[in-house]
Design a protein around this motif. Structure first.
Motif, short mmCIF file in Angstrom:
data_model
loop_
_atom_site.label_atom_id
_atom_site.label_comp_id
_atom_site.label_asym_id
_atom_site.label_seq_id
_atom_site.Cartn_x
_atom_site.Cartn_y
_atom_site.Cartn_z
N LEU A 237 97.67 2.22 45.63
CA LEU A 237 98.88 2.74 44.99
C LEU A 237 99.17 4.18 45.39
CD1 LEU A 237 98.19 1.46 41.36
CD2 LEU A 237 99.86 0.53 42.95
N LEU A 238 98.09 4.91 45.69
CA LEU A 238 98.21 6.33 46.01
C LEU A 238 98.14 6.61 47.50
CD1 LEU A 238 95.82 7.69 43.21
CD2 LEU A 238 98.31 7.59 43.12
N ASN A 239 97.33 5.84 48.23
CA ASN A 239 97.12 6.17 49.65
C ASN A 239 97.96 5.35 50.61
OD1 ASN A 239 95.80 3.69 50.12
ND2 ASN A 239 93.78 4.55 49.76
N GLY A 240 98.58 4.27 50.14
CA GLY A 240 99.48 3.50 50.99
C GLY A 240 98.81 2.56 51.97
N MET A 241 97.48 2.42 51.90
CA MET A 241 96.79 1.56 52.87
C MET A 241 96.69 0.14 52.34
SD MET A 241 93.97 4.08 54.64
CE MET A 241 93.44 5.00 53.20
N CYS A 242 97.85 -0.47 52.24
CA CYS A 242 97.96 -1.82 51.69
C CYS A 242 97.15 -2.83 52.50
CB CYS A 242 99.43 -2.22 51.65
SG CYS A 242 99.77 -3.77 50.81
N GLN A 243 97.04 -2.59 53.80
CA GLN A 243 96.39 -3.57 54.66
C GLN A 243 94.90 -3.71 54.42
OE1 GLN A 243 97.57 -0.68 55.61
NE2 GLN A 243 96.30 0.31 57.14
N LYS A 244 94.34 -2.87 53.55
CA LYS A 244 92.94 -3.03 53.18
C LYS A 244 92.74 -4.19 52.20
CE LYS A 244 91.36 0.62 55.43
NZ LYS A 244 90.48 0.48 56.58
N PHE A 245 93.86 -4.75 51.71
CA PHE A 245 93.79 -5.79 50.69
C PHE A 245 94.45 -7.08 51.18
CE2 PHE A 245 93.47 -1.81 48.53
CZ PHE A 245 92.69 -2.03 47.40
N ILE A 246 93.77 -8.19 50.95
CA ILE A 246 94.38 -9.50 51.12
C ILE A 246 94.04 -10.33 49.89
CG2 ILE A 246 94.26 -9.47 53.65
CD1 ILE A 246 91.85 -11.41 53.41
N SER A 247 94.76 -11.41 49.69
CA SER A 247 94.42 -12.28 48.56
C SER A 247 94.43 -13.74 49.01
CB SER A 247 95.39 -12.08 47.39
OG SER A 247 96.72 -12.29 47.79
N LEU A 248 93.63 -14.52 48.30
CA LEU A 248 93.45 -15.95 48.58
C LEU A 248 93.77 -16.71 47.31
CD1 LEU A 248 92.29 -18.25 50.45
CD2 LEU A 248 90.06 -17.73 49.45
N ASP A 249 94.75 -17.61 47.37
CA ASP A 249 95.12 -18.31 46.14
C ASP A 249 94.43 -19.66 46.03
OD1 ASP A 249 96.51 -20.18 47.67
OD2 ASP A 249 98.49 -19.70 46.84
N ASN A 250 94.73 -20.37 44.96
CA ASN A 250 94.03 -21.63 44.67
C ASN A 250 94.42 -22.76 45.61
OD1 ASN A 250 96.59 -21.37 43.36
ND2 ASN A 250 96.12 -23.14 42.09
N SER A 251 95.46 -22.58 46.43
CA SER A 251 95.82 -23.58 47.43
C SER A 251 95.25 -23.26 48.81
CB SER A 251 97.35 -23.68 47.55
OG SER A 251 97.92 -24.09 46.33
N GLY A 252 94.52 -22.14 48.89
CA GLY A 252 93.93 -21.74 50.17
C GLY A 252 94.81 -20.84 51.00
N ASP A 253 96.02 -20.52 50.49
CA ASP A 253 96.90 -19.61 51.23
C ASP A 253 96.36 -18.18 51.16
OD1 ASP A 253 98.74 -21.50 52.09
OD2 ASP A 253 99.94 -21.33 50.26
#
Length: 346
Positions: A237-253
């Protein structure tokens, strides 16, 4: 690939045993899919094969991730222990705490899983947008003190709305008595439950003063302090490095976002042969200075050069983010003002 990655896993999607009025998932389509352990093993095997990666955060989120059951998590935790030998990793489970029992607590403590428990205040009235009855509130309080008895110290997450915003001091008293590992206030800023940017700014100052007084840390003012003192604030939220985060949902996406699971942000599926390469391509995106960052809002003062974030641009509307970030920007101006020392002595 980046040496550090945060993976948010939603094993049951939006399914939950509560219906919090302010929950950001309540308008999403609820699916009954549950991601099988074999797909988590596949993800772990990929991460283990990437020579550059050194640290991984697995954050289990929801909905309510504990709905997957103890057996499921024990399989995952054992697999990590047996296969992630040369990588530092953490598991964090964000839960509403109602499903915790003695067996759950022993299992999670055994594998050194960090717990984040959501609660909105020290009394039932503050939690009316979370719990439908007092039995649920009492159950959560009972579980929190069972954790303390086991010397298993969770972090506490408080959602701040117009219902409990005037009870901040009561919340601080509860935190000081309970002494969690850390605490966090998450303001609701754009709907019927909203608080204003001015109120958020005031709460941030109270958080800072309370944490300095008690030694009980909160991530928000801690990382703002890092940025002010010439270090990178390790919050996207503060540093802007969004690409350090990914998410995996219950369908495997797999999504290029912590919580936003729209098709715009879907980068692959765990069943795809090249899912790993797509993750690498996303997480290796170069960091860029943003025109609307907190740094720019602070007059491009070099002192604030690491504040390259501007809130979350993927899971909010503009009004929401503007109020949230305005509160943070004005808070930074406030605590770097010459009058700050006087405020601490109020």
């Amino acid at each position: 690939m980046s040496k550090f990655i945060n993976i948010i896993i939603n094993p049951v999607g939006n399914k939950c045993n509560l219906k919090c009025e302010y929950c950001y998932t309540k308008n999403r389509k609820t699916e009954e899919n549950r991601i099988p352990a074999k797909n988590i093993f596949k993800l772990i095997n990929f991460l283990n094969s990437v020579k550059d990666i050194k640290n991984i955060n697995f954050t289990w989120h929801g909905g309510e991730p504990l709905l997957m059951g103890k057996g499921y998590f024990e399989k995952i935790l054992k697999y990590q222990e047996n296969n992630l030998k040369n990588i530092s990793y953490n598991n964090i489970i964000q839960t509403n705490g109602l499903l915790l029992d003695d067996e759950w607590m022993r299992l999670l403590k055994k594998y050194n899983v960090s717990l984040g428990v959501s609660i909105d205040g020290s009394d039932f009235e503050s939690n009316l947008q979370r719990f439908s009855n007092k039995i649920q509130f009492n159950k959560l309080i009972e579980n929190l003190y069972k954790l303390k008895k086991l010397e298993y110290n969770p972090a506490l997450f408080f959602t701040i709305t117009n219902l409990n915003k005037n009870k901040i001091n009561d919340i601080f008293n509860f935190i000081e008595k309970y002494r969690p590992y850390s605490y966090m206030f998450n303001p609701i800023i754009s709907n019927d439950n909203f608080i204003s940017s001015e109120e958020w700014q005031s709460i941030l100052l109270k958080m800072k003063i309370f944490s300095e007084k008690t030694g009980i840390e909160n991530a928000m003012t801690y990382h703002i302090n890092r940025g002010i003192n010439g270090k990178i604030p390790e919050m996207c939220l503060l540093n802007g490095m969004c690409q350090k985060f990914i998410s995996l949902d219950n369908s495997g996406d797999i999504f290029a976002s912590c919580v936003e699971h729209s098709s715009n942000y879907c980068i692959s599926n765990i069943s795809d042969d090249d899912f790993g390469q797509k993750i690498i391509k996303y997480t290796d995106t170069p960091f860029t200075i943003k025109k609307d960052s907190i740094y720019n809002r602070l007059f491009k003062n070099n002192k604030y050069k690491y504040f390259q974030g501007n809130g979350c641009v993927k899971c909010r509307n503009t009004e929401n983010n503007e109020e949230f970030i305005t509160g943070i920007v004005n808070y930074i101006k406030e605590i770097t003002d010459d009058d700050y020392k006087n405020k601490l002595n109020m």
